[in-house]
Scaffold this motif. Structure first.
Motif, PDB file in Angstrom:
ATOM      1  N   GLN A 188       2.322   1.650  -3.519  1.00 26.87           N
ATOM      2  CA  GLN A 188       1.299   2.119  -4.442  1.00 26.87           C
ATOM      3  C   GLN A 188       0.917   3.574  -4.185  1.00 26.87           C
ATOM      4  O   GLN A 188       0.663   4.329  -5.123  1.00 26.87           O
ATOM      5  CB  GLN A 188       0.076   1.215  -4.374  1.00 26.87           C
ATOM      6  CG  GLN A 188       0.335  -0.163  -4.936  1.00 26.87           C
ATOM      7  CD  GLN A 188      -0.863  -1.071  -4.818  1.00 26.87           C
ATOM      8  OE1 GLN A 188      -1.822  -0.794  -4.099  1.00 26.87           O
ATOM      9  NE2 GLN A 188      -0.830  -2.183  -5.538  1.00 26.87           N
TER      10      GLN A 188
ATOM     11  N   ARG B 247      -5.425  -1.480  -6.565  1.00 28.95           N
ATOM     12  CA  ARG B 247      -6.219  -1.986  -5.432  1.00 28.95           C
ATOM     13  C   ARG B 247      -6.424  -3.504  -5.531  1.00 28.95           C
ATOM     14  O   ARG B 247      -6.305  -4.224  -4.537  1.00 28.95           O
ATOM     15  CB  ARG B 247      -7.554  -1.264  -5.349  1.00 28.95           C
ATOM     16  CG  ARG B 247      -7.421   0.173  -4.893  1.00 28.95           C
ATOM     17  CD  ARG B 247      -8.766   0.889  -4.885  1.00 28.95           C
ATOM     18  NE  ARG B 247      -8.591   2.297  -4.645  1.00 28.95           N
ATOM     19  CZ  ARG B 247      -8.476   2.851  -3.432  1.00 28.95           C
ATOM     20  NH1 ARG B 247      -8.512   2.091  -2.358  1.00 28.95           N
ATOM     21  NH2 ARG B 247      -8.317   4.152  -3.299  1.00 28.95           N
TER      22      ARG B 247
ATOM     23  N   GLU C  31       0.825  -1.215   0.000  1.00 29.05           N
ATOM     24  CA  GLU C  31       0.000   0.000   0.000  1.00 29.05           C
ATOM     25  C   GLU C  31       0.855   1.260   0.000  1.00 29.05           C
ATOM     26  O   GLU C  31       0.530   2.247  -0.661  1.00 29.05           O
ATOM     27  CB  GLU C  31      -0.975  -0.021   1.166  1.00 29.05           C
ATOM     28  CG  GLU C  31      -2.090  -1.033   0.949  1.00 29.05           C
ATOM     29  CD  GLU C  31      -3.101  -1.064   2.084  1.00 29.05           C
ATOM     30  OE1 GLU C  31      -2.913  -0.371   3.101  1.00 29.05           O
ATOM     31  OE2 GLU C  31      -4.094  -1.801   1.942  1.00 29.05           O
TER      32      GLU C  31
ATOM     33  N   ASP D  32      -5.616   3.071 -10.539  1.00 30.14           N
ATOM     34  CA  ASP D  32      -5.991   2.911  -9.135  1.00 30.14           C
ATOM     35  C   ASP D  32      -6.762   1.611  -8.926  1.00 30.14           C
ATOM     36  O   ASP D  32      -6.504   0.871  -7.973  1.00 30.14           O
ATOM     37  CB  ASP D  32      -6.807   4.111  -8.662  1.00 30.14           C
ATOM     38  CG  ASP D  32      -7.154   4.029  -7.198  1.00 30.14           C
ATOM     39  OD1 ASP D  32      -6.223   3.990  -6.363  1.00 30.14           O
ATOM     40  OD2 ASP D  32      -8.354   3.992  -6.875  1.00 30.14           O
ATOM     41  N   LYS D  33      -7.675   1.313  -9.828  1.00 29.80           N
ATOM     42  CA  LYS D  33      -8.460   0.076  -9.729  1.00 29.80           C
ATOM     43  C   LYS D  33      -7.537  -1.140  -9.790  1.00 29.80           C
ATOM     44  O   LYS D  33      -7.661  -2.074  -8.985  1.00 29.80           O
ATOM     45  CB  LYS D  33      -9.487   0.027 -10.858  1.00 29.80           C
ATOM     46  CG  LYS D  33     -10.366  -1.191 -10.831  1.00 29.80           C
ATOM     47  CD  LYS D  33     -11.391  -1.153 -11.949  1.00 29.80           C
ATOM     48  CE  LYS D  33     -12.244  -2.400 -11.940  1.00 29.80           C
ATOM     49  NZ  LYS D  33     -13.242  -2.392 -13.010  1.00 29.80           N
TER      50      LYS D  33
END
Length: 75
Positions: free
Chosen positions: A34, A54, A31, A50-51
């Motif tokens: 990212q 995740r 995380e 972003d999708k």
């Protein structure tokens, strides 16, 4: 970096930096990696990336997967 021009060396180093942010990670660090990568994403590309990020983070955590990237050649 000068005006709107960048050196080949700068581009090479940037490519390695972004690849490491994208492809190095553990369930505990993904995380943060990212989040750093998201700072550099063009606004029009942000939603799609972003999708994907995740989904990758969830998969890494659920499967306890770590990844490591190293460049063999940049040029």
């Amino acid at each position: 970096v000068e005006d709107n021009n960048v050196s080949k060396e700068y581009l090479d180093q940037s490519a390695i930096f972004f690849a490491q942010l994208m492809y190095n990670g553990t369930p505990a660090t993904i995380e943060g990696q990212q989040a750093e990568l998201r700072k550099y994403v063009a606004p029009e590309l942000y939603p799609a990336l972003d999708k994907e990020l995740r989904v990758t983070a969830v998969n890494m955590k659920n499967s306890n997967i770590s990844t490591y990237f190293t460049s063999m050649y940049v040029g």
